[in-house]
Enzyme design. Sequence first.
Site, mmCIF file in Angstrom:
data_model
loop_
_atom_site.group_PDB
_atom_site.id
_atom_site.type_symbol
_atom_site.label_atom_id
_atom_site.label_comp_id
_atom_site.label_asym_id
_atom_site.label_seq_id
_atom_site.Cartn_x
_atom_site.Cartn_y
_atom_site.Cartn_z
ATOM 1 N N TRP A 1 6.953 -0.010 4.046
ATOM 2 C CA TRP A 1 7.476 0.636 2.830
ATOM 3 C C TRP A 1 8.904 1.110 3.025
ATOM 4 C CZ3 TRP A 1 8.968 5.649 1.235
ATOM 5 C CH2 TRP A 1 8.951 6.625 2.238
ATOM 6 N N THR B 1 7.126 26.723 6.110
ATOM 7 C CA THR B 1 5.799 26.164 5.834
ATOM 8 C C THR B 1 4.724 27.105 6.352
ATOM 9 O OG1 THR B 1 6.828 24.020 6.209
ATOM 10 C CG2 THR B 1 4.452 24.045 5.915
ATOM 11 N N SER C 1 13.092 6.148 -13.683
ATOM 12 C CA SER C 1 11.990 6.900 -14.282
ATOM 13 C C SER C 1 11.886 8.295 -13.680
ATOM 14 C CB SER C 1 10.688 6.125 -14.069
ATOM 15 O OG SER C 1 9.590 6.987 -14.077
ATOM 16 N N SER C 2 11.918 8.372 -12.349
ATOM 17 C CA SER C 2 11.687 9.694 -11.765
ATOM 18 C C SER C 2 12.908 10.596 -11.922
ATOM 19 C CB SER C 2 11.254 9.584 -10.299
ATOM 20 O OG SER C 2 12.155 8.816 -9.586
ATOM 21 N N HIS D 1 15.060 12.590 12.448
ATOM 22 C CA HIS D 1 13.885 12.674 13.321
ATOM 23 C C HIS D 1 12.992 11.442 13.167
ATOM 24 C CE1 HIS D 1 11.814 15.168 9.904
ATOM 25 N NE2 HIS D 1 11.668 13.896 9.693
ATOM 26 N N HIS D 2 13.285 10.596 12.182
ATOM 27 C CA HIS D 2 12.561 9.329 12.068
ATOM 28 C C HIS D 2 13.198 8.261 12.943
ATOM 29 C CE1 HIS D 2 10.131 10.632 8.579
ATOM 30 N NE2 HIS D 2 11.178 11.393 8.336
ATOM 31 N N HIS E 1 13.252 11.581 4.019
ATOM 32 C CA HIS E 1 12.649 12.852 4.393
ATOM 33 C C HIS E 1 12.475 13.803 3.217
ATOM 34 C CE1 HIS E 1 10.734 15.669 6.881
ATOM 35 N NE2 HIS E 1 11.337 16.549 6.116
ATOM 36 N N SER F 1 -0.931 27.365 -4.832
ATOM 37 C CA SER F 1 -0.554 28.757 -5.077
ATOM 38 C C SER F 1 -1.059 29.277 -6.418
ATOM 39 C CB SER F 1 0.970 28.919 -5.028
ATOM 40 O OG SER F 1 1.451 28.501 -3.779
ATOM 41 N N ASP G 1 7.372 22.126 -25.706
ATOM 42 C CA ASP G 1 7.135 20.772 -25.211
ATOM 43 C C ASP G 1 8.097 20.609 -24.047
ATOM 44 O OD1 ASP G 1 7.052 17.744 -25.036
ATOM 45 O OD2 ASP G 1 5.740 18.057 -26.760
ATOM 46 N N LYS H 1 4.133 29.965 4.074
ATOM 47 C CA LYS H 1 3.247 29.628 2.947
ATOM 48 C C LYS H 1 1.786 29.682 3.365
ATOM 49 C CE LYS H 1 6.157 26.922 0.076
ATOM 50 N NZ LYS H 1 5.600 27.586 -1.098
ATOM 51 N N HIS I 1 0.843 -1.198 0.000
ATOM 52 C CA HIS I 1 0.000 0.000 0.000
ATOM 53 C C HIS I 1 0.881 1.252 0.000
ATOM 54 C CE1 HIS I 1 -2.902 3.056 1.170
ATOM 55 N NE2 HIS I 1 -2.201 3.316 2.263
ATOM 56 N N GLU J 1 11.905 12.948 0.377
ATOM 57 C CA GLU J 1 10.779 12.344 -0.340
ATOM 58 C C GLU J 1 9.451 12.930 0.140
ATOM 59 O OE1 GLU J 1 10.594 10.296 -2.837
ATOM 60 O OE2 GLU J 1 8.444 9.868 -2.725
ATOM 61 N N TYR K 1 8.915 15.936 1.024
ATOM 62 C CA TYR K 1 8.730 17.222 0.351
ATOM 63 C C TYR K 1 8.559 17.057 -1.142
ATOM 64 C CZ TYR K 1 9.330 19.048 4.837
ATOM 65 O OH TYR K 1 9.108 19.285 6.151
ATOM 66 N N ARG L 1 1.333 0.799 14.939
ATOM 67 C CA ARG L 1 0.961 0.649 13.537
ATOM 68 C C ARG L 1 1.461 -0.693 13.021
ATOM 69 N NH1 ARG L 1 5.409 4.534 10.488
ATOM 70 N NH2 ARG L 1 4.369 3.791 8.623
HETATM 71 CU CU LIG Z 1 10.927 13.306 7.962
#
Ligand SMILES: [Cu+2]
Lengths: 286, 543
Positions: free
Chosen positions: B143, B329, B170-171, B303-304, B254, B269, B107, B332, B78, B256, B258, B451
Amino acid sequence: MTVMSRSQTHYFVPDPSRWPVVGAVALFCLGLGAAFAVNGMPAGRWGLLAGALILLYMLLGWFGDVIRESLRGNYQGKEDLSFRWGMGWFIFSEVMFFAAFFGALFWVRVVSLPTLGSADYKLLYPDFDAAWPLATGPGITDVYSAMEALGLPAINTLVLLTSGATVTLAHWGMLSGDRFQLKWGLLATVCLGVLFLTLQVHEYRHAISELNLTLASGAYGMTFYLLTGFHGLHVLLGTIILAVVWLRVMRGHFDERHHFAFEAASWYWHFVDVVWLLLFVFVYWL
Amino acid sequence: MAMTDIAQAGHGHHGKPQGLARWLFATNHKDIGSLYLWFSFCMFLSGGVLALCIRAELFRPGLQFFQPELFNQFTTLHGLIMVFGAIMPAFTGMANWMLPLMIGAPDMAFARMNNWSFWLLPPAAALLMLSFIVPGGAAAAGWTLYAPLSTQMGMGMDMTIFAIHIMGLSSIMGSINIIVTILNLRAPGMSLMKMPMFAWASLITAFLIIAVMPVLAGVVTMVLTDRHFGTHFFNAAGGGDPILYQHIFWFFGHPEVYIMALPAFGIVSQVIPAFARKPLFGYASMVYATSSIGVLSFMVWAHHMFVTGMPAAAQLFFMYATMLIAVPTGVKVFNWIATMWEGSMSFETPMLFAVGFILLFTIGGLSGVTLSVAAVDVQLHGSYYVVAHFHYVLVAGALFSLFAAIYYWFPKMTGRLYSERLGKLHFWWSLLWFNVTFFPMHFLGLAGMPRRIPDYALQFTEFNQIASVGAFMFGLGQLIFLFNMLRSLRHGAPAPQLPWDGANTLEWRIPTPAPYHSFVEAPQLEVKENGVVVRLSGGRHEE
Ligand SMILES: [Cu+2]
């Protein structure tokens, strides 16, 4: 070139192309084949073989199209600038790939080995000696010795540095229209690349048969082989790119202003060169 | 051999290719963008089905439908499918469709490579899906694929690793394309400090992807060699360290976050000023805030790992650095609110989703700040509070912004209007059931429910039942969206040239639907901040 790109209002957009889909099929075969192969299933080899052949077919076709478009004059200043930006960011992504492996090397040497050797871990690993190259550890079953920095690796450093100089000579030849200098500088670079790879094969043979150094030789063996191995693959790729550019030079492609493929190859070569210097210092020497 | 014929016909004037070939061999950014969007919606549904399996199992304590091993495969896939298959490709698809129109490019810079970036995704998704049926099943390590879990499982893990390699390729290629398009193909007059925020957000996101996807590829390669080639990267027996995996993974992980949030900021925006009929407040500060979020995102990864263990000084550093991200943040959020302030607002579906985004993303951001406090995180780590937090950021954040984008640009992309009534129903339905699903998870986490478990203690039952009901209703609501899209594609009323009177960026100054080849010749522009077009001349289109 910048003047041209500023006044250029049209940008070349290629026609529909089948190569991307062919490439996707190739990578699917490679991915599935590799997953089967590492698990010892015979079908995996066929998947890998098919994937590699399809990928080769795709690369030949795709780059063939690009070269034809280039010769037709489709690529003006703005397209050229796109290629330059694109190559630069591609090399940046490669830098980050190597950074992950250098990060692992530094972590092992600065954090995990001293920790495992500290008093806290004496109960767990009483005989653990946190020396580098790491020789003890419950997972390290065979005795091995480390690669000497001043033998083949030092020669290879010289080979690669020289090749950096020859490719620059070739570049000067290109810029000044001196095709003789260009041809021979490029050919010398390709030969030095091949020489480097030959010496590295020799070095690996020596490591496996005489030093008993393998991927399973603990923290030293794994960082040694993965860092030098991925670097070697990049040298191989760089040599192939330079060889293709050399063939194109021999066919009279490129001129003083129009030679992005050559510059991309030389940037890539310098990148590979710099990675090697870091390898020589941190993997072989220190 | 039709290809050769086309190639020989030269590139001067080419019409719309027909049939399957149009999609397989596409070099048109609009076609490729559509492929991305449809693909990501399919992945969204697949990942959603897995989520519903998870919620079905958790409706009651005890084991109902699935064994724990299979349940773990569901949570893992998932996550992987939603992150790499749904959200990232959806943003890339939006960027593909809209960037060239918004900045006046012919293009994407590398149209052929663009197609490869897309067509690598189905094989990668196939590898992930097929891994369910190989011996040992799919990856079941979460994941994050933490070692030593990931160094032990069956060949499903290998397929996952290779799928990640392919998706990474790809990315990265997609991102190189986005960066080069923005840096090199802006029309004259569209300067960097004037271009739309969506372009800025895509630019910085693309930079983050190029910086961290290779690192992910590197770390899963180490997992692969640990599994099959005898290395000890994550095994202390050979001098390695399982914690090393977490450091390298979260150095990717991390940023990722953002990568999935910045494009959402960009979309909002564009949408908010259009429906508040006011220019974006503090455009320059938005650019600087986005850039500083990009820079800071490389300095907060541990922080993870507060529970994994690290020196107190490192904990403090990562705690304060993480809190620091709340500043840009917050800038914004304040700017969006200030944009709406005293605007003459109207609430069509895109605006509803954008406002819903601001509200719910802020809740997710604030629960993130509580998690950044190391002392609090020790209690909440690995609990449902974390699940609640990142679903507020990713569902109400990324997904809502994508819905806003689809509704906002639907007339431009298709030339038709969607059903506003169904759109509004979709919004209110999603808003309600999203909160029913995920708000109780805060309480579950605070009460200590971990979890990634298929079973739980009795006292968690009510909140889990509420969440499960909410999840199924939320899932059902997405069919409203699908129905609305499919019906409006065929039967929607023809869209006027400018369906939103407050929209004033470049894509709204060209015909609707957008011509197949827009800006064959670059236009001459005079632009105000956030891509607001003051004057447009030239800029030829072709069908
Ligand atoms: Cu993080």
